[in-house]
Write a protein that holds these residues in place. Structure first.
Motif, PDB file in Angstrom:
ATOM      1  N   GLY A 156      -6.826   5.292  -4.804  1.00 54.71           N
ATOM      2  CA  GLY A 156      -5.698   4.986  -3.937  1.00 54.71           C
ATOM      3  C   GLY A 156      -4.348   5.241  -4.563  1.00 54.71           C
ATOM      4  O   GLY A 156      -3.317   5.075  -3.903  1.00 54.71           O
TER       5      GLY A 156
ATOM      6  N   CYS B 196      -8.688   6.781   4.937  1.00 58.58           N
ATOM      7  CA  CYS B 196      -8.479   6.955   3.491  1.00 58.58           C
ATOM      8  C   CYS B 196      -9.445   6.089   2.699  1.00 58.58           C
ATOM      9  O   CYS B 196     -10.033   6.537   1.708  1.00 58.58           O
ATOM     10  CB  CYS B 196      -7.042   6.594   3.121  1.00 58.58           C
ATOM     11  SG  CYS B 196      -5.801   7.756   3.712  1.00 58.58           S
ATOM     12  N   ASP B 197      -9.616   4.851   3.133  1.00 58.33           N
ATOM     13  CA  ASP B 197     -10.531   3.939   2.438  1.00 58.33           C
ATOM     14  C   ASP B 197     -11.953   4.489   2.427  1.00 58.33           C
ATOM     15  O   ASP B 197     -12.661   4.404   1.411  1.00 58.33           O
ATOM     16  CB  ASP B 197     -10.519   2.561   3.110  1.00 58.33           C
ATOM     17  CG  ASP B 197      -9.263   1.759   2.799  1.00 58.33           C
ATOM     18  OD1 ASP B 197      -8.561   2.112   1.829  1.00 58.33           O
ATOM     19  OD2 ASP B 197      -8.994   0.784   3.526  1.00 58.33           O
TER      20      ASP B 197
ATOM     21  N   ARG C  39       0.152   4.237  -0.006  1.00 54.29           N
ATOM     22  CA  ARG C  39      -0.294   5.343   0.845  1.00 54.29           C
ATOM     23  C   ARG C  39       0.535   5.405   2.127  1.00 54.29           C
ATOM     24  O   ARG C  39       0.759   6.483   2.685  1.00 54.29           O
ATOM     25  CB  ARG C  39      -1.782   5.196   1.153  1.00 54.29           C
ATOM     26  CG  ARG C  39      -2.677   5.356  -0.072  1.00 54.29           C
ATOM     27  CD  ARG C  39      -4.131   5.067   0.234  1.00 54.29           C
ATOM     28  NE  ARG C  39      -4.335   3.682   0.654  1.00 54.29           N
ATOM     29  CZ  ARG C  39      -5.526   3.173   0.968  1.00 54.29           C
ATOM     30  NH1 ARG C  39      -6.605   3.930   0.894  1.00 54.29           N
ATOM     31  NH2 ARG C  39      -5.639   1.910   1.340  1.00 54.29           N
TER      32      ARG C  39
ATOM     33  N   ILE D 227      -5.243   4.298   7.208  1.00 54.41           N
ATOM     34  CA  ILE D 227      -5.711   3.604   6.006  1.00 54.41           C
ATOM     35  C   ILE D 227      -7.231   3.484   6.012  1.00 54.41           C
ATOM     36  O   ILE D 227      -7.893   3.644   4.974  1.00 54.41           O
ATOM     37  CB  ILE D 227      -5.053   2.215   5.888  1.00 54.41           C
ATOM     38  CG1 ILE D 227      -3.551   2.366   5.610  1.00 54.41           C
ATOM     39  CG2 ILE D 227      -5.716   1.392   4.792  1.00 54.41           C
ATOM     40  CD1 ILE D 227      -3.214   3.044   4.306  1.00 54.41           C
ATOM     41  N   ASP D 228      -7.817   3.225   7.189  1.00 52.86           N
ATOM     42  CA  ASP D 228      -9.277   3.111   7.278  1.00 52.86           C
ATOM     43  C   ASP D 228      -9.955   4.417   6.869  1.00 52.86           C
ATOM     44  O   ASP D 228     -10.966   4.408   6.153  1.00 52.86           O
ATOM     45  CB  ASP D 228      -9.689   2.732   8.703  1.00 52.86           C
ATOM     46  CG  ASP D 228      -9.376   1.278   9.038  1.00 52.86           C
ATOM     47  OD1 ASP D 228      -9.136   0.493   8.093  1.00 52.86           O
ATOM     48  OD2 ASP D 228      -9.362   0.939  10.235  1.00 52.86           O
TER      49      ASP D 228
ATOM     50  N   GLN E 103     -12.116   7.430  -0.014  1.00 53.59           N
ATOM     51  CA  GLN E 103     -11.965   7.000  -1.402  1.00 53.59           C
ATOM     52  C   GLN E 103     -13.160   6.183  -1.875  1.00 53.59           C
ATOM     53  O   GLN E 103     -13.495   6.197  -3.061  1.00 53.59           O
ATOM     54  CB  GLN E 103     -10.653   6.230  -1.545  1.00 53.59           C
ATOM     55  CG  GLN E 103      -9.449   7.159  -1.441  1.00 53.59           C
ATOM     56  CD  GLN E 103      -8.144   6.460  -1.118  1.00 53.59           C
ATOM     57  OE1 GLN E 103      -8.097   5.247  -0.953  1.00 53.59           O
ATOM     58  NE2 GLN E 103      -7.072   7.227  -1.020  1.00 53.59           N
ATOM     59  N   ALA E 104     -13.830   5.493  -0.947  1.00 56.79           N
ATOM     60  CA  ALA E 104     -15.051   4.775  -1.310  1.00 56.79           C
ATOM     61  C   ALA E 104     -16.148   5.741  -1.748  1.00 56.79           C
ATOM     62  O   ALA E 104     -17.047   5.376  -2.521  1.00 56.79           O
ATOM     63  CB  ALA E 104     -15.535   3.934  -0.133  1.00 56.79           C
TER      64      ALA E 104
ATOM     65  N   ASP F 141       0.848  -1.193   0.000  1.00 54.32           N
ATOM     66  CA  ASP F 141       0.000   0.000   0.000  1.00 54.32           C
ATOM     67  C   ASP F 141       0.884   1.243   0.000  1.00 54.32           C
ATOM     68  O   ASP F 141       1.483   1.595   1.025  1.00 54.32           O
ATOM     69  CB  ASP F 141      -0.917   0.003   1.225  1.00 54.32           C
ATOM     70  CG  ASP F 141      -2.062   1.000   1.084  1.00 54.32           C
ATOM     71  OD1 ASP F 141      -1.858   2.048   0.441  1.00 54.32           O
ATOM     72  OD2 ASP F 141      -3.152   0.731   1.612  1.00 54.32           O
TER      73      ASP F 141
END
Length: 309
Positions: free
Chosen positions: A225, A300-301, A204, A297-298, A304-305, A202
């Protein structure tokens, strides 16, 4: 901490590492370090610098922008393919091949523009492996051309050394990129791993590591991402920015963006679209005295979702 000379000599004396250098825009400062150290014949297969645009286009093909990731990719594709074609049959079973390329804008005569460059390394993790790539974008902050060139050469040596010696530890890899440089000489604002061995990596986290280490002030990811260099991604584009912790993302965040978009759009030219950015600061990410990487990361996810950059 090993000096740049020591790093170059260590790599020169490693019989398994062999490759080529292609450097445009700031001399051949990375290759020069290996030539200064003993045993360069064991490390350097070729060094080239195609300064003239016509010559460069004849070798690598045309490019819209010469100091760009696109041009760097063209250089890596060409140089690495030739390396394997010419030396693979002879020593491919025992050699980890590499190609180090950079395309740079250093300070010119009466030049006041931004000085920056793209540096890339294509290399094998072990003999016979498919290639892996590492890309970095560097801003050269010294005022004098000679100092910029020297800094770029040090970064190049650090990148090769880190790829072969520290690739298993991201924090060590990142910090080593600016070893033997003064604080404030360079900014590394993008780092990306790609290819064989990095399919599940990843990137990121690379960007976060750059910010944590103080090598840059900001990092940027697209909704898919993809790690991008902010100045290139935002070049001549209007920006709509929302700052928050996004822990969690709420309807209020989305409503604020929607309302702002309506007002902002009225000020744009016909057909022009703004890039919407959701910004988190390091203070938003701290859990005590450290950053929780999983939490980062959570968040960002989640953004981005929703299609947010």
């Amino acid at each position: 901490m090993a000096t740049t000379f020591d790093k170059a000599q260590e790599l020169n004396l490693d019989p398994a590492i062999y490759g080529t250098f292609a450097e445009i825009g700031a001399g051949q400062e990375t290759a020069n370090w290996f030539f200064r150290a003993s045993g360069s014949a064991g490390m350097v297969a070729k060094s080239i610098s195609a300064y003239d645009m016509t010559m460069s286009d004849a070798i690598y093909g045309k490019s819209d922008r010469y100091v760009s990731r696109q041009r760097l990719q063209q250089m890596l594709d060409h140089e690495y393919a030739i390396l394997l074609e010419r030396l693979g049959p002879k020593r491919g079973k025992t050699t980890t091949f590499f190609s180090l390329c950079n395309t740079v804008r250093a300070r010119g005569y009466q030049d006041t523009g931004e000085c920056h460059g793209w540096v890339g390394l294509r290399f094998q993790l072990k003999p016979g492996d498919p290639p892996s790539d590492i890309f970095i974008h560097v801003r050269l902050l010294d005022d004098e051309t000679q100092e910029q060139k020297q800094a770029l050469g040090v970064v190049g040596v650090n990148l090769i050394h880190a790829a072969f010696r520290h690739r298993g530890h991201l924090g060590r890899f990142v910090s080593s990129l600016v070893e033997n440089l003064r604080p404030g000489q360079v900014e590394v604002d993008m780092l990306k791993f790609h290819g064989h061995g990095y399919g599940f990596f990843d990137n990121r986290l690379c960007s976060l590591a750059l910010v944590e280490a103080g090598l840059t002030e900001a990092a940027m990811f697209r909704p898919d991402g993809e790690v991008v260099q902010a100045a290139e991604a935002l070049y001549k584009k209007p920006i709509l920015l929302l700052r928050g912790s996004f822990d969690p993302v709420t309807k209020l965040h989305l409503q604020m963006l929607e309302q702002a978009r309506g007002v902002f759009s009225s000020a744009l030219e016909p057909g022009e679209e703004a890039i919407e950015l959701c910004e988190m600061t390091m203070s938003n990410l701290l859990r005590g005295s450290a950053v929780d990487h999983v939490d980062f990361i959570d968040r960002c996810d989640a953004l981005q979702a929703l299609g947010k950059t």
